[in-house]
Design an enzyme around this catalytic site. Sequence first.
Site, PDB file in Angstrom:
ATOM      1  N   GLU A  42       0.743  -1.504  -0.437  1.00  0.00           N
ATOM      2  CA  GLU A  42      -0.341   0.021   0.295  1.00  0.00           C
ATOM      3  C   GLU A  42       1.148   1.254   0.265  1.00  0.00           C
ATOM      4  O   GLU A  42       2.834   1.243   0.324  1.00  0.00           O
ATOM      5  CB  GLU A  42      -1.206   0.103   1.339  1.00  0.00           C
ATOM      6  CG  GLU A  42      -1.775  -1.424   1.723  1.00  0.00           C
ATOM      7  CD  GLU A  42      -3.381  -0.416   2.087  1.00  0.00           C
ATOM      8  OE1 GLU A  42      -4.222  -0.158   1.908  1.00  0.00           O
ATOM      9  OE2 GLU A  42      -3.014  -1.065   3.928  1.00  0.00           O
ATOM     10  N   THR A  77       2.798  -3.982  -7.131  1.00  0.00           N
ATOM     11  CA  THR A  77       1.036  -2.869  -6.926  1.00  0.00           C
ATOM     12  C   THR A  77       1.208  -2.175  -5.093  1.00  0.00           C
ATOM     13  O   THR A  77       1.648  -2.449  -4.182  1.00  0.00           O
ATOM     14  CB  THR A  77       0.114  -4.313  -6.569  1.00  0.00           C
ATOM     15  OG1 THR A  77       0.092  -5.450  -5.503  1.00  0.00           O
ATOM     16  CG2 THR A  77       0.219  -4.872  -8.025  1.00  0.00           C
ATOM     17  N   GLU A  78       0.101  -1.370  -5.660  1.00  0.00           N
ATOM     18  CA  GLU A  78       0.291  -0.827  -3.638  1.00  0.00           C
ATOM     19  C   GLU A  78      -1.477   0.110  -4.341  1.00  0.00           C
ATOM     20  O   GLU A  78      -1.506   0.795  -5.015  1.00  0.00           O
ATOM     21  CB  GLU A  78       1.445   0.651  -4.285  1.00  0.00           C
ATOM     22  CG  GLU A  78       2.915   0.121  -4.199  1.00  0.00           C
ATOM     23  CD  GLU A  78       3.718   0.773  -3.150  1.00  0.00           C
ATOM     24  OE1 GLU A  78       2.936   0.802  -2.106  1.00  0.00           O
ATOM     25  OE2 GLU A  78       4.914  -0.154  -2.939  1.00  0.00           O
ATOM     26  N   SER A  79      -1.595  -0.191  -3.556  1.00  0.00           N
ATOM     27  CA  SER A  79      -3.730   0.816  -3.197  1.00  0.00           C
ATOM     28  C   SER A  79      -2.874   2.295  -2.602  1.00  0.00           C
ATOM     29  O   SER A  79      -2.463   1.925  -1.228  1.00  0.00           O
ATOM     30  CB  SER A  79      -4.453  -0.445  -2.554  1.00  0.00           C
ATOM     31  OG  SER A  79      -3.742  -0.963  -1.366  1.00  0.00           O
TER      32      SER A  79
END
Length: 463
Positions: A223, A312-314
Amino acid sequence: MQRRPSAPSSARRRSLVAVGLGAVLALTGAPVAAGAADAPEAPVTALAAAEPVLPADAPRTGFETSGGAAWTTLEEEQSFLAAVDAASDRVGISTLATTAAGRPIQLVQIGTRQLSAREVAQRPSILVTCLQHGNEPAAREGCLEVVRDVALDTSPATQQLLRRSTVLVVPTVNPDGRAANTRANADGVDVNRDHLALETLEAQTIAALVRDYDPEMVVDVHEYGGRADVYDRDLIRLWPRNLNVDEGLRARAVELADDFIDPAVEAEGWSTGVYGIWNGPGGEPIAQVAGDGDERIMRNAVGLKHTVGQLTESQTRALTAEEQADPTVNTNRRVDTNVLALRGSLDMLRTQGAELRRETAAAEREAARLGAAGEGYIRFGGADNVLPTSSELLLDPPCAYDLTGEQLDAVSSTLSLHDIRVVERADGTARVPMGQPARGVIPLLMDERAAYDLVQATPVDCA
Ligand SMILES: [Zn+2]
């Protein structure tokens, strides 16, 4: 990539009607050039384009049962995984390591039957690693839901995925960090800057997995905290930028981002972008704030080991009035975008696993050939969007590095975890030939010109 939508749905409820034509084409399982063992199959709806078909009593995470008000506790994770294991004949759970505080780092293997590491290495697989950073909880939540969904989904796409390949998930890489809600592990070390030196148990565990299971794809789930003006995308992702990564596999990783992750996330109305890149009002890139070629970062390290890698990064920040008014709208969006990104990634494995297996194997052979011949360049700096300086470019790589006995003792276990072959001599010294798949990693570990070298070995010129 697309801009933040005005009013995205607050829950992950997919509707094919809402999906644009381009996304439908991208998400619908195209006929696959499958391996010889596969009978011809009708196209199936992609994982990213459909809800999983689950039994009514399928286990739910603590996060789900709370409606997004609380993160799944480590205790709830154990009972959840045990319940998924009990409900599914596709799941195997093993403890890879136990932290000094006594918490397990676990691997969930999902497949039509449980395989040894050697068997998994012989077929297409994906490794998903979650929560290297303990204070990025939605990464772990997304992974737990995907474990359950892949384990229990009866849809044709998931059955096709598991018939052809194996899914490996480490839901909680850094359990001590989760317990303390810290980025670092219990020793204060950032695990995601340790994938070269391998000093932490957490990074050692991941390196051993990559070595032993030899996955074609690796997705590392995180994240980020952006900002409302120029760094506002819901989910951002990035491929390996290190210049020693095989160019064909880097292109595959970009394809994973553009053609699988983005359409899956955008089909639900969420926005996507490139990790580390700020965007101006027209969406144009205006600055780079992160996401370089640093070989200590897992995204780059797994690329150097010939996998199709991705970070991946939210987005953690509540950037809409709806999220600011209701924190569960924020938490659910964060988890849902991670789930979608992973389902898109699984679609790449499902539709292209056989090709990726051939290509990663070919990249390994090519690296060994280049290393043995002293061909190609080694770059100690730069990235796929930044040329190295002349001093960062090794024009004539050596064909080997010689280690003293003392140096060998210092790095022997690290080299083993990196799957680097060492030729030991009777006098205790050793030679590390460049003619092996790890050719791109070796100089980064032991050449004095590298930014993060562990020892200063003696380069051996090619004969
Ligand atoms: Zn992170």
